[in-house]
Write a protein that holds these residues in place. Structure first.
Motif, PDB file in Angstrom:
ATOM      1  N   LEU A  10      13.046 -40.452  37.659  1.00 37.42           N
ATOM      2  CA  LEU A  10      11.731 -41.075  37.561  1.00 37.42           C
ATOM      3  C   LEU A  10      11.114 -40.763  36.202  1.00 37.42           C
ATOM      4  O   LEU A  10      10.459 -41.599  35.592  1.00 37.42           O
ATOM      5  CB  LEU A  10      10.850 -40.533  38.687  1.00 37.42           C
ATOM      6  CG  LEU A  10       9.763 -41.427  39.237  1.00 37.42           C
ATOM      7  CD1 LEU A  10      10.319 -42.768  39.636  1.00 37.42           C
ATOM      8  CD2 LEU A  10       9.103 -40.755  40.429  1.00 37.42           C
ATOM      9  N   GLY A  42      12.650 -40.486  33.535  1.00 34.54           N
ATOM     10  CA  GLY A  42      13.322 -41.216  32.481  1.00 34.54           C
ATOM     11  C   GLY A  42      13.078 -42.721  32.509  1.00 34.54           C
ATOM     12  O   GLY A  42      13.517 -43.439  31.628  1.00 34.54           O
ATOM     13  N   VAL A  43      12.375 -43.192  33.538  1.00 36.72           N
ATOM     14  CA  VAL A  43      12.118 -44.636  33.627  1.00 36.72           C
ATOM     15  C   VAL A  43      11.188 -45.056  32.483  1.00 36.72           C
ATOM     16  O   VAL A  43      10.164 -44.427  32.258  1.00 36.72           O
ATOM     17  CB  VAL A  43      11.490 -44.983  34.990  1.00 36.72           C
ATOM     18  CG1 VAL A  43      11.023 -46.428  35.019  1.00 36.72           C
ATOM     19  CG2 VAL A  43      12.464 -44.716  36.118  1.00 36.72           C
ATOM     20  N   PRO A  44      11.555 -46.105  31.727  1.00 31.13           N
ATOM     21  CA  PRO A  44      10.732 -46.544  30.597  1.00 31.13           C
ATOM     22  C   PRO A  44       9.300 -46.879  31.034  1.00 31.13           C
ATOM     23  O   PRO A  44       9.092 -47.420  32.120  1.00 31.13           O
ATOM     24  CB  PRO A  44      11.443 -47.807  30.110  1.00 31.13           C
ATOM     25  CG  PRO A  44      12.840 -47.676  30.572  1.00 31.13           C
ATOM     26  CD  PRO A  44      12.783 -46.909  31.847  1.00 31.13           C
ATOM     27  N   SER A  45       8.351 -46.572  30.168  1.00 33.63           N
ATOM     28  CA  SER A  45       6.949 -46.764  30.539  1.00 33.63           C
ATOM     29  C   SER A  45       6.624 -48.239  30.805  1.00 33.63           C
ATOM     30  O   SER A  45       5.795 -48.558  31.643  1.00 33.63           O
ATOM     31  CB  SER A  45       6.033 -46.199  29.460  1.00 33.63           C
ATOM     32  OG  SER A  45       6.342 -46.762  28.211  1.00 33.63           O
ATOM     33  N   ILE A  46       7.306 -49.132  30.106  1.00 39.53           N
ATOM     34  CA  ILE A  46       7.030 -50.558  30.315  1.00 39.53           C
ATOM     35  C   ILE A  46       7.452 -50.982  31.727  1.00 39.53           C
ATOM     36  O   ILE A  46       6.840 -51.856  32.345  1.00 39.53           O
ATOM     37  CB  ILE A  46       7.727 -51.432  29.245  1.00 39.53           C
ATOM     38  CG1 ILE A  46       7.303 -52.905  29.321  1.00 39.53           C
ATOM     39  CG2 ILE A  46       9.242 -51.350  29.341  1.00 39.53           C
ATOM     40  CD1 ILE A  46       5.994 -53.203  28.675  1.00 39.53           C
ATOM     41  N   VAL A  47       8.485 -50.306  32.266  1.00 42.92           N
ATOM     42  CA  VAL A  47       8.927 -50.610  33.627  1.00 42.92           C
ATOM     43  C   VAL A  47       7.855 -50.157  34.635  1.00 42.92           C
ATOM     44  O   VAL A  47       7.595 -50.839  35.623  1.00 42.92           O
ATOM     45  CB  VAL A  47      10.296 -49.961  33.924  1.00 42.92           C
ATOM     46  CG1 VAL A  47      10.667 -50.119  35.388  1.00 42.92           C
ATOM     47  CG2 VAL A  47      11.371 -50.578  33.042  1.00 42.92           C
ATOM     48  N   TYR A  48       7.214 -49.020  34.333  1.00 42.39           N
ATOM     49  CA  TYR A  48       6.075 -48.613  35.157  1.00 42.39           C
ATOM     50  C   TYR A  48       4.989 -49.690  35.113  1.00 42.39           C
ATOM     51  O   TYR A  48       4.330 -49.972  36.105  1.00 42.39           O
ATOM     52  CB  TYR A  48       5.489 -47.289  34.667  1.00 42.39           C
ATOM     53  CG  TYR A  48       6.218 -46.085  35.183  1.00 42.39           C
ATOM     54  CD1 TYR A  48       5.987 -45.601  36.463  1.00 42.39           C
ATOM     55  CD2 TYR A  48       7.141 -45.424  34.388  1.00 42.39           C
ATOM     56  CE1 TYR A  48       6.655 -44.495  36.938  1.00 42.39           C
ATOM     57  CE2 TYR A  48       7.826 -44.313  34.854  1.00 42.39           C
ATOM     58  CZ  TYR A  48       7.577 -43.852  36.138  1.00 42.39           C
ATOM     59  OH  TYR A  48       8.242 -42.759  36.608  1.00 42.39           O
TER      60      TYR A  48
END
Lengths: 250, 284, 294
Positions: free
Chosen positions: B108, B110-116
């Motif tokens: 979690l 490591g998930v790219p901020s844009i994906v959030y």
């Protein structure tokens, strides 16, 4: 009368067997010492008696421990209640990072005593019983961390006394203290046995000889010998016990 | 023998040089922004609304918006994150399932901020119908900060001596009583440090708020959590790439960047000092 | 008494539910991206999406949804960043772990923490006002907003991760390895290169993977400094539009529920899976490393 009785008690940490079929009878209002070389399982035995071993993952026991005739490890045992009736003093003094007063009051507060007057009464009585009152009566609100090691340990005893347990388990209570501190604790123990059943684990044989009424010798997880202290220290039945108390190994 | 010593000198020299380069990079960034941004900073700049199509005036609503949204982030991520950390450190038994949770947390993180940002759009803006708002953005940033809060809080719980727990339990405290009265207070400074750092990262994020609530320009402050808001990082993005008179507003952009950097600096400094004091107290 | 036990059970259950929140969120993100992303393939054949070079969703009549150009752009910018950051990062980690005095270490560590804390928009801003003009001047370009600029800044942004994770790895090497090597007459440098680094190689690989993850997912910086031309790049001096930048630019403008809208979620899904894969590799490498040690 026997306060705590173990029947063929074995303790395992995972696959490893720490204690092997121990049969022990702890008499009431006496001091019982458990001696033995380090790593023999004496602390583990003590921690079975207030079920503090429950905290260790993959620990389990076989056999029984009876406390006033009731099985400590029975399905419906209330562990919290047990620990209230069987107090413990640890190897290294472990006062909480709170004031002297709050340390003693801790056990009372979690038991729902909120009345300030009553709290203060018990705090004073416990500190007097542990012989610390004269030394700290003017600094009840300072941090317990500022006391000396010996004072901290007596504070921990006072903290245990405050909730009026029936048994007090002491896990090498003097190993971190200087001779003066040790002497005070030993004196205190002898005084306390009028009211409490005390079990002390120690690697210090002189200490066991000085304070205890009964002594058990534990070696590699087995109870080699148990009996009156002066018998164990003068005419031990087993060769192993004799070798240990005469200092041939340890 | 001589050759060996020469080799070592060169090798160590290269390592030292890398370290100096890293130090230099930070110095250049800070120096450039401070030098060119200082001129733009004034009391007026901090408390004024943008005026004349954002070519004049200050960044007040962006400051307030960032504080507001970070507040929502904190309200969401800190209680949840600390609770999750309590579970992992105090209740969970080490085993396959707990390992699975830990792997999830690290992934979690490591998930790219844009994906959030995409998730925020799908869940908060559209799914729960919060619209583009402070609430949607705050919650999205909260999700982003969560793994960090869990990790740093768990670290803090690990530093609490086991004897505090055992001491309480031996007095007949229940597990929760020992956590509440002994574990939590001792871990608090560590949790605080981690929380502050995590929130400062969240406050500097732009990608997750891009579609979830941030506004290009608002002539007023947000009046509820369902309102849109301006934010410092987005404001800097606008001023440096989207504005119609980019060269003209460059000083304002520098000023905004300086405020952001100063914020990061202060927050980091606070955290470092807190941690230092905390360590000293515990080594006693 | 029973009441106390029930209360404790309830508290335990409460913390358990918060404990698994991370799992739920991760799963939620994945499902959301999957459900929305898959909608793209009602209109766009899967392989046209994956291997098509042209991304032109708003073209009148014949929109195209090929992501290959942006994937190549992302890979290129990331690769450039890693080429710069890995030597610099490992060198710095080596310096901090092996050479620096405790005092220098105490100064460098906060520096790295602050570097990690600089918001990505500020880095983007630096790319526009500082790095861009320098690149343009050195290479005689009209604009310095290109893949190289992005690589340089992403390198700086992945440095803190690479430094701190590698430093931990280097320090975790048992000291007796070093002592054994010294006892054989090896110098500190030889020991570092021949003994310490090989012993912690997997930790360093993990740090690089995490750095790559950071670079692939970074949005605002690349959005601001790479020029955003949606075409297949040919060199580091080309203006490129990465996957993250595409989402950031276009999601705000597309109508809800269109193919274009879903295609952006599909791009997000690919980003998610990539970062997931990269993290998992880092995880596996570290776990294997620990096992080898034990």
């Amino acid at each position: 009368m026997d306060k705590i009785v173990t029947k063929a008690l074995s303790l395992f940490y995972g696959e490893k067997r720490i204690l092997k079929e121990i049969d022990l009878k702890i008499p009431q209002n006496n001091i019982t010492a458990i001696i033995g070389p380090s790593g023999c399982g004496k602390s583990s035995l003590l921690r079975c008696m207030n079920r503090l071993n429950d905290l260790i993952p993959e620990s389990r026991i076989e056999g029984q421990i009876l406390f006033d005739g009731k099985d400590l490890y029975a399905e419906n045992t209330d562990v919290v209640e047990i620990r209230r009736r069987i107090g413990m003093v640890f190897q290294r003094p472990n006062p909480f990072p709170k004031s002297v007063y709050d340390n003693i009051a801790y056990g009372l507060r979690i038991n729902g005593i909120k009345n300030k007057k009553k709290l203060s009464e018990i705090v004073e009585k416990s500190l007097k019983d542990s012989g610390l009152w004269e030394e700290v009566k003017h600094q009840l609100n300072t941090s317990a961390m500022e006391l000396s090691g010996g004072q901290q340990q007596r504070l921990c005893i006072a903290r245990a006394l405050a909730i009026e347990p029936e048994v007090i388990l002491m896990d090498e209570p003097c190993s971190a203290l200087d001779p003066a501190g040790t002497f005070k604790i030993e004196e205190l123990m002898i005084k306390l046995k009028q009211q409490y059943t005390i079990i002390i684990v120690t690697h210090n044989m002189q200490q066991a000889a000085r304070v205890s009424d009964f002594t058990g010798f534990l070696y590699l997880g087995q109870l080699i010998e148990f009996g009156h202290t002066n018998q164990i220290f003068t005419i031990p039945e087993h060769k192993l016990t004799e070798n240990y108390i005469t200092g041939r190994f340890g | 023998m001589k050759l060996k010593r020469f080799e070592e000198a060169v090798g160590f020299g290269i390592l030292g040089l890398s370290a100096i380069t890293v130090l230099l990079i930070l110095c250049i960034i800070v120096f450039d922004i401070t030098k060119k941004g200082a001129g733009a900073i004034s009391w007026q700049f901090l408390v004024d609304f943008p005026r004349e199509g954002m070519t004049q005036g200050g960044i007040f609503p962006a400051i307030i918006g960032t504080i507001f949204v970070t507040f929502i982030t904190a309200l969401f991520s800190i209680p949840l994150g600390v609770s999750a950390a309590i579970y992992l450190s105090e209740y969970a038994k080490e085993g396959r399932f707990t390992r699975f949770i830990r792997v999830s947390i690290r992934n979690l993180a490591g998930v790219p901020s844009i994906v959030y940002g995409l998730f925020g759009v799908a869940l908060f803006v559209e799914g729960l119908r919060f619209g583009t708002s402070v609430l949607s953005s705050g919650l999205t940033l909260g999700l982003l900060t969560l793994p960090w809060i869990i990790a740093t809080s768990e670290e803090a719980f690990k530093t609490v001596p086991q004897s505090y727990r055992e001491g309480a339990l031996a007095l007949g405290a229940t597990k929760w009583q020992s956590i509440r009265s002994n574990v939590l207070p001792s871990a608090f400074p560590g949790i605080l440090t981690g929380g502050i750092l995590g929130l400062s990262r969240a406050a500097g994020e732009t990608a997750p708020i891009l579609f979830t609530g941030v506004a290009f320009y608002l002539p007023r402050l947000p009046d509820s959590v369902f309102d849109q808001f301006m934010a410092l990082p987005y404001h800097l993005y606008i001023l440096s790439t989207q504005h119609h008179a980019i060269e003209q507003v460059r000083p304002l952009a520098y000023g905004t960047a300086l405020v952001l950097i100063a914020l990061v600096f202060m927050v980091n400094l606070t955290a470092i000092i807190l941690r230092y004091r905390y360590r000293k107290k515990f080594s006693m | 008494m029973n009441l106390v036990r029930i209360k404790e059970k309830a508290i335990h259950f409460f913390f358990f539910t918060t404990g698994i929140s991370a799992v739920i969120i991760l799963l939620g993100i994945f499902l959301m991206l999957l459900i929305r992303g898959v909608q793209t393939f009602k209109d766009v054949p899967f392989f046209d999406f994956l291997l098509g070079i042209a991304w032109n969703p708003s073209a009148y009549g014949e929109p195209s949804y090929g992501i290959l150009s942006m994937v190549v752009s992302t890979v290129m910018v990331t690769l450039g960043a890693i080429i710069i950051a890995v030597p610099l990062g490992i060198g710095t980690a080596g310096y901090i772990a092996e050479i620096a005095s405790p005092k220098k270490r105490e100064t460098l560590k906060p520096v790295i923490e602050i570097l990690a804390g600089i918001p990505s928009v500020v880095m983007g801003f630096i790319g526009i006002v500082l790095v861009g003009p320098v690149i343009a001047k050195i290479f005689g370009l009209t604009s310095g907003l290109n893949a190289l600029n992005g690589s340089i800044l992403l390198a700086v942004m992945s440095l803190p991760t690479i430094i701190s994770v590698s430093e931990d790895a280097i320090r975790a090497v048992p000291k007796d390895y070093n002592e054994a090597s010294y006892a054989l007459g090896a110098s500190r440098w030889t020991t570092l290169i021949r003994v310490t680094l090989p012993a912690c190689l997997s930790g360093i690989v993990a740090s690089v993977m995490l750095g790559i993850g950071r670079a692939i997912g970074e949005t605002m910086t690349v959005l601001m400094v790479t020029g955003n031309t949606p075409a297949m790049p040919h060199s580091f001096f080309d203006s490129v539009k990465t996957m993250t930048a595409t989402i950031a630019i276009e999601l705000g403008e597309v109508p809800y529920g269109t193919t274009h809208y879903y295609a952006l979620f599909a791009v997000g899904a690919i980003l998610f899976l990539t970062s997931f894969g990269v993290n998992l590799v880092a995880e596996l490498v570290t776990v294997k490393h620990r096992r080898g040690r034990a």
